[in-house]
Design an enzyme around this catalytic site. Sequence first.
Site, short mmCIF file in Angstrom:
data_model
loop_
_atom_site.label_atom_id
_atom_site.label_comp_id
_atom_site.label_asym_id
_atom_site.label_seq_id
_atom_site.Cartn_x
_atom_site.Cartn_y
_atom_site.Cartn_z
N VAL A 79 0.84 -1.19 0.00
CA VAL A 79 0.00 0.00 0.00
C VAL A 79 0.88 1.25 0.00
O VAL A 79 1.72 1.43 0.88
CB VAL A 79 -0.93 0.01 1.23
N VAL A 81 1.09 5.65 -1.53
CA VAL A 81 0.53 6.81 -2.24
C VAL A 81 1.69 7.74 -2.56
O VAL A 81 2.56 7.99 -1.72
CB VAL A 81 -0.52 7.54 -1.37
N TYR A 121 -4.47 2.23 9.93
CA TYR A 121 -5.49 1.32 9.41
C TYR A 121 -6.68 1.11 10.33
O TYR A 121 -7.65 0.45 9.93
CB TYR A 121 -4.83 -0.01 9.05
N PHE A 404 4.61 -9.37 5.36
CA PHE A 404 4.17 -9.35 3.97
C PHE A 404 3.60 -8.00 3.59
O PHE A 404 3.22 -7.76 2.47
CB PHE A 404 3.16 -10.47 3.70
#
Length: 404
Positions: A79, A81, A121, A404
């Site tokens: 993930v 940006v 998160y 991971f």
Amino acid sequence: MIEVRTITEAEIDAWQVHLDTAFGGDPDPEDIAAWRPLVDTERAHGVFDGPLLVGTAGIFTFDMTVPGGPQPCAGVTAVSVSPTHRRQGLLTSMMRTQLDEIRDRGREAFASLWASEASIYARFGYGVASRRWSLTIKAHDPQLLGRPSRGTVRLVERDELRTIAGPLYDAMRADRTGMISRSSVRWTTRLLDLPANRHGASARKHAVYEVDGEPRGYVLYRTKSEWTAFRPEGQVRVQELVYLDPDAHAGLWRFVLGVDLMRSVLADNIPGDDPVVHRLRDPRVVDVGIVDGLHVRMIDVPRALTTRSYAASGSVTIEVVDPLGYAAGRWTLDASPDGATCEPTTASPDLTLGAEELGGVYLGDTTLRSLYLAGRVDEHTPGAADRASVLFAWPRAAWCPEIF
């Protein structure tokens, strides 16, 4: 125009270059090549500003051990940006797209991830479900308590380790919550030893513990040579230690603690219940660090709660608050060591908690009582928090040996 979509095979390298850059590194062709076989384009999303790739998010498809055995899990990964597109809602768009995909695909009842920043998160319903324990043992060949080891340790090359390690790993993950399944591709990637990943230490070494020629455990480690005034001050860095029984555990730890010229051992990701701290005659030679590990997100609450096992019997009605909607609802859980049911209900709840909190207790590592005491669970029926905490608890600490 901003668009979130799955990537094509031709876009995999650009997707990985963006990921490396967003994490502050320099794109490494070897690392990109190593990762490429793991990228599932059907579950790898990119955010595009016109033709420009400005965000990434992926999912690994594997099983994760939960209380009672392995279950399908969506392993959220990669993930990122672009720094040019921060605070524009791109992360929210990607996470919602992922959660919709997981729900619609229907394979997994929950998702899990490792967070680069721990506070990100929770707003997407992920709760801290395990801890990452780090030990630094500042002694060479310290006195260990317990019986002498019955077996021997030998060093092996990577190819031989690959043939030995798989069955040992699978045996350990059968009842160690948090451990994930490893395909042949994932094993290959796990055992790669790129120079960029050594951080000043040696190439990876592989040692196998055997009793009468039968493998009972293995350890992956590096050594970092250091000298001060002609005195050795080196360090063994343990990457992964897998064992089948207490004897193998003792034999492997005796080995890494006794490597010549090494004066300390760093194991920066081990289970919170690893018994090595109880083997040390002098417990003050070890420093312990704890940070968050796996974060878990509930998608299908009834399926997630009925497919895991319970070490105790009981019934509790829970109301789950989920602003994103995936896990919201009220259910009565009836559970015992023989099985469980989880049905929607209109009855008054015993407890109210968020999707983040339910994900946090799912692997049995974070206790519901601790979240209640922290003011994160509302108790409507006196004693319900204690009863539910016993219900969700599990005797083994959750642990995932790889990030991971």
